[in-house]
Design a protein around this motif. Structure first.
Motif, PDB file in Angstrom:
ATOM      1  N   UNK A 211       0.838  -1.214   0.000  1.00 12.60           N
ATOM      2  CA  UNK A 211       0.000   0.000   0.000  1.00 12.60           C
ATOM      3  C   UNK A 211       0.867   1.256   0.000  1.00 12.60           C
ATOM      4  N   UNK A 212       1.879   1.248   0.863  1.00 10.35           N
ATOM      5  CA  UNK A 212       2.759   2.429   0.950  1.00 10.35           C
ATOM      6  C   UNK A 212       3.483   2.644  -0.374  1.00 10.35           C
ATOM      7  N   UNK A 213       3.965   1.552  -0.983  1.00 13.75           N
ATOM      8  CA  UNK A 213       4.673   1.664  -2.267  1.00 13.75           C
ATOM      9  C   UNK A 213       3.750   2.259  -3.326  1.00 13.75           C
ATOM     10  N   UNK A 214       2.498   1.829  -3.344  1.00 15.65           N
ATOM     11  CA  UNK A 214       1.570   2.361  -4.354  1.00 15.65           C
ATOM     12  C   UNK A 214       1.211   3.812  -4.071  1.00 15.65           C
ATOM     13  N   UNK A 215       1.063   4.153  -2.786  1.00 17.56           N
ATOM     14  CA  UNK A 215       0.819   5.559  -2.432  1.00 17.56           C
ATOM     15  C   UNK A 215       1.975   6.419  -2.946  1.00 17.56           C
ATOM     16  N   UNK A 216       3.206   5.980  -2.658  1.00 20.95           N
ATOM     17  CA  UNK A 216       4.389   6.739  -3.074  1.00 20.95           C
ATOM     18  C   UNK A 216       4.480   6.805  -4.601  1.00 20.95           C
ATOM     19  N   UNK A 217       4.137   5.700  -5.267  1.00 23.22           N
ATOM     20  CA  UNK A 217       4.127   5.691  -6.733  1.00 23.22           C
ATOM     21  C   UNK A 217       3.185   6.793  -7.251  1.00 23.22           C
ATOM     22  N   UNK A 218       1.953   6.817  -6.736  1.00 22.61           N
ATOM     23  CA  UNK A 218       0.982   7.828  -7.184  1.00 22.61           C
ATOM     24  C   UNK A 218       1.454   9.235  -6.876  1.00 22.61           C
ATOM     25  N   UNK A 219       1.983   9.418  -5.681  1.00 24.33           N
ATOM     26  CA  UNK A 219       2.429  10.746  -5.260  1.00 24.33           C
ATOM     27  C   UNK A 219       3.584  11.237  -6.136  1.00 24.33           C
ATOM     28  N   UNK A 220       4.565  10.377  -6.378  1.00 26.92           N
ATOM     29  CA  UNK A 220       5.736  10.800  -7.157  1.00 26.92           C
ATOM     30  C   UNK A 220       5.410  11.015  -8.630  1.00 26.92           C
ATOM     31  N   UNK A 221       4.530  10.160  -9.179  1.00 29.93           N
ATOM     32  CA  UNK A 221       4.054  10.384 -10.551  1.00 29.93           C
ATOM     33  C   UNK A 221       3.318  11.734 -10.598  1.00 29.93           C
ATOM     34  N   UNK A 222       2.591  12.031  -9.543  1.00 32.36           N
ATOM     35  CA  UNK A 222       1.851  13.296  -9.468  1.00 32.36           C
ATOM     36  C   UNK A 222       2.790  14.495  -9.481  1.00 32.36           C
ATOM     37  N   UNK A 223       3.884  14.402  -8.742  1.00 28.33           N
ATOM     38  CA  UNK A 223       4.854  15.507  -8.731  1.00 28.33           C
ATOM     39  C   UNK A 223       5.470  15.658 -10.126  1.00 28.33           C
ATOM     40  N   UNK A 224       5.805  14.521 -10.768  1.00 29.45           N
ATOM     41  CA  UNK A 224       6.373  14.566 -12.128  1.00 29.45           C
ATOM     42  C   UNK A 224       5.382  15.240 -13.091  1.00 29.45           C
ATOM     43  N   UNK A 225       4.096  14.841 -13.008  1.00 25.01           N
ATOM     44  CA  UNK A 225       3.048  15.447 -13.848  1.00 25.01           C
ATOM     45  C   UNK A 225       3.020  16.967 -13.661  1.00 25.01           C
ATOM     46  N   UNK A 226       3.070  17.385 -12.386  1.00 27.25           N
ATOM     47  CA  UNK A 226       2.886  18.799 -12.077  1.00 27.25           C
ATOM     48  C   UNK A 226       4.057  19.635 -12.612  1.00 27.25           C
ATOM     49  N   UNK A 227       5.266  19.115 -12.439  1.00 25.61           N
ATOM     50  CA  UNK A 227       6.438  19.833 -12.970  1.00 25.61           C
ATOM     51  C   UNK A 227       6.340  19.867 -14.497  1.00 25.61           C
ATOM     52  N   UNK A 228       5.871  18.737 -15.079  1.00 28.07           N
ATOM     53  CA  UNK A 228       5.704  18.672 -16.536  1.00 28.07           C
ATOM     54  C   UNK A 228       4.673  19.700 -17.024  1.00 28.07           C
ATOM     55  N   UNK A 229       3.581  19.847 -16.275  1.00 27.83           N
ATOM     56  CA  UNK A 229       2.550  20.844 -16.602  1.00 27.83           C
ATOM     57  C   UNK A 229       3.159  22.243 -16.713  1.00 27.83           C
ATOM     58  N   UNK A 230       3.936  22.593 -15.694  1.00 27.91           N
ATOM     59  CA  UNK A 230       4.584  23.909 -15.675  1.00 27.91           C
ATOM     60  C   UNK A 230       5.562  24.036 -16.843  1.00 27.91           C
ATOM     61  N   UNK A 231       6.309  22.956 -17.080  1.00 29.25           N
ATOM     62  CA  UNK A 231       7.316  22.968 -18.150  1.00 29.25           C
ATOM     63  C   UNK A 231       6.635  23.166 -19.508  1.00 29.25           C
ATOM     64  N   UNK A 232       5.578  22.393 -19.755  1.00 28.27           N
ATOM     65  CA  UNK A 232       4.917  22.454 -21.069  1.00 28.27           C
ATOM     66  C   UNK A 232       4.240  23.803 -21.307  1.00 28.27           C
ATOM     67  N   UNK A 233       3.755  24.431 -20.235  1.00 31.71           N
ATOM     68  CA  UNK A 233       3.103  25.733 -20.423  1.00 31.71           C
ATOM     69  C   UNK A 233       4.087  26.750 -21.005  1.00 31.71           C
TER      70      UNK A 233
END
Lengths: 316, 316
Positions: free
Chosen positions: B193-215
């Motif tokens: 469960x913890x590994x999957x939580x961390x997976x989602x959270x870290x993918x989320x941070x990558x997405x967010x930085x990517x959002x800013x980058x692509x803008x």
């Protein structure tokens, strides 16, 4: 059986044990600011008193009372934004003291805390309590939407039945919910639960009509508000709605003209119209009637009369 | 194992079975309007895929995925009000099409529906799921408050660590929550469960930085947004925050001067400064790094590799 003030004190002690985080300081500072505003805590007290009709107060009842209290504060914070109210209980509203974004978030956060509290309720009762609480919360939102919609309508276009439905959802069902939750926790049977829900709801309608009545016909000292405030704001109160419903064509024109005036002249002209249409007397009777229905709901419940006395005394 | 698009279709079928009341028509009409806006439904899909890593998808997982999706929409509605955004996905935001009061209430009502859905989850898992969901929701509100607070600060006063904390709470923890909820329903153990939580959270941070980058560095066709929109609005993106953090005294003055220009000149001047400071390269590396951490989280989970492939493919 505790009195209303004794039970309010008890509740206050339990409530103080919930401590919010320190950061983000704007978010939790604004929540603490708002929760510290003086209030009567009628809803949590009603929940605890309903429990005590049947059994000593259960620890889960404090949690539920607390959730209902936080929910009520959440609706006040969001309503103040929608109504653009600068003051609440004589102090700046949350969105005035902080900003609108913080006020929206403070409300949202309080709402989450409601469910964190309810998530501690014994599993035997939790499904029922969360269902009742959530269905009530939905109705409260629907009632506030109806209020927004009614406020946009022409003065003479609002039906009393719609106004009644609006205040029932916006304010009264939460009192019904508070009473029923207490009854559930006290082990009341289904019929007793319904009677207590109806008691809370009908007392709530009586309160709401009384609120509107006092704003126009009360004394400032009693309400703490400027008499005539609703009239000055053209607020669609029960008096306004009922007045337009009973007025004939000529009286409607007079009423509209009264609302076109300004300041104290306006207040006096509208009051004169209301009195000519006897809506003041009608409102007094409506308050009595809903109170009588509520006491009838209480009478249906087969517990010793001395146990019900505290609930009745609260009202008188 | 379903692919992302297959699982999105499955979710869409289940989601459609929730029908809102007809009245008050403004309230529920506005909710239907907003939910019909096109969206990628990443969060509910992640929840269902996380469940499917361990067992076939349970009916409770659809409920939880739905609650998470409604919660995400609730935050979008309220965020749009706070950010005064006129458009979302190319169509008018809810408060623009209806009014602000209705938008606040539509959000509140969606939030209640989340808990009505969660109240149907099997009692064995309910306490855990509601606790995780509510604690996550609280963090999302805290993140949005941090965003409001950061936006009020001077450009050169925001620390990258605070920005990272803000995006983690505002957007990433909900992906972590979605993945962990699916894992819980699939019967995963605590470490999984913890590994999957961390997976989602870290993918989320990558997405967010990517959002800013692509803008700033993306192509309009890919993002559907005007490139440079964040620069024109002086939005505190990861690029801006990082740029001020790595810039020396002279470069800070140049950056501030770039932000004082207008229109395309401003966009170009800021982009030139970013490139000189190499924050574009830094952002690309940060996205890769958080994605690698996320895949590392996935590797820790002891289920056959072929089961994890669909989750990895989603990203690539």
């Amino acid at each position: 059986m505790h009195s209303f003030s004794a039970i309010s004190d008890l509740y206050q002690q339990k409530r103080d044990s919930l401590v919010f985080p320190l950061t983000p300081s704007n978010l939790y500072g604004s929540i603490n600011y708002f929760l510290d505003l003086p209030g009567k805590r009628i809803r949590p007290a009603l929940c605890l008193m309903a429990n005590e009709l049947f059994t000593p107060i259960r620890s889960d009842s404090y949690r539920i009372a607390h959730a209902i209290d936080l929910f009520h504060n959440f609706t006040l914070i969001h309503d103040d934004i929608m109504d653009r109210s600068p003051l609440r209980r004589g102090r700046p509203t949350l969105h005035t003291k902080y900003d609108e974004g913080t006020a929206i978030l403070a409300g949202d956060t309080l709402f989450i805390y409601c469910y964190l509290l309810l998530n501690k309720v014994d599993l035997i009762h939790r499904t029922h309590i969360v269902e009742l609480f959530s269905e009530t919360a939905k109705q409260v939102c629907e009632g506030q939407q109806m209020d927004i919609d009614l406020e946009k309508m022409e003065m003479d276009a609002v039906h009393y039945a719609d106004y009644l439905e609006m205040i029932t959802r916006k304010t009264s069902v939460l009192l019904g919910c508070a009473a029923q939750c207490g009854a559930i926790m006290g082990g009341a049977n289904e019929q007793q639960q319904i009677s207590l829900y109806e008691f809370g709801k009908n007392i709530g309608i009586a309160f709401q009509i009384q609120d509107d009545y006092l704003d126009t016909f009360g004394l400032t000292a009693r309400t703490g508000k400027q008499v005539g405030g609703d009239i000055l704001e053209n607020k669609k109160t029960v008096l306004l709605v009922k007045a337009f419903e009973v007025a004939d064509f000529k009286q409607k024109i007079m009423l509209k003209e009264a609302f076109l005036q300004t300041g104290q002249d306006k207040v006096q002209a509208v009051i004169n119209s209301y009195k000519a249409l006897e809506v003041d007397q009608w409102a007094t009777k409506a308050i009595e009637s809903y109170t009588a229905i509520a006491f009838g709901n209480l009478e249906e419940i087969d517990v010793p009369v001395f146990k019900k006395e505290k609930l009745i005394k609260r009202k008188s």
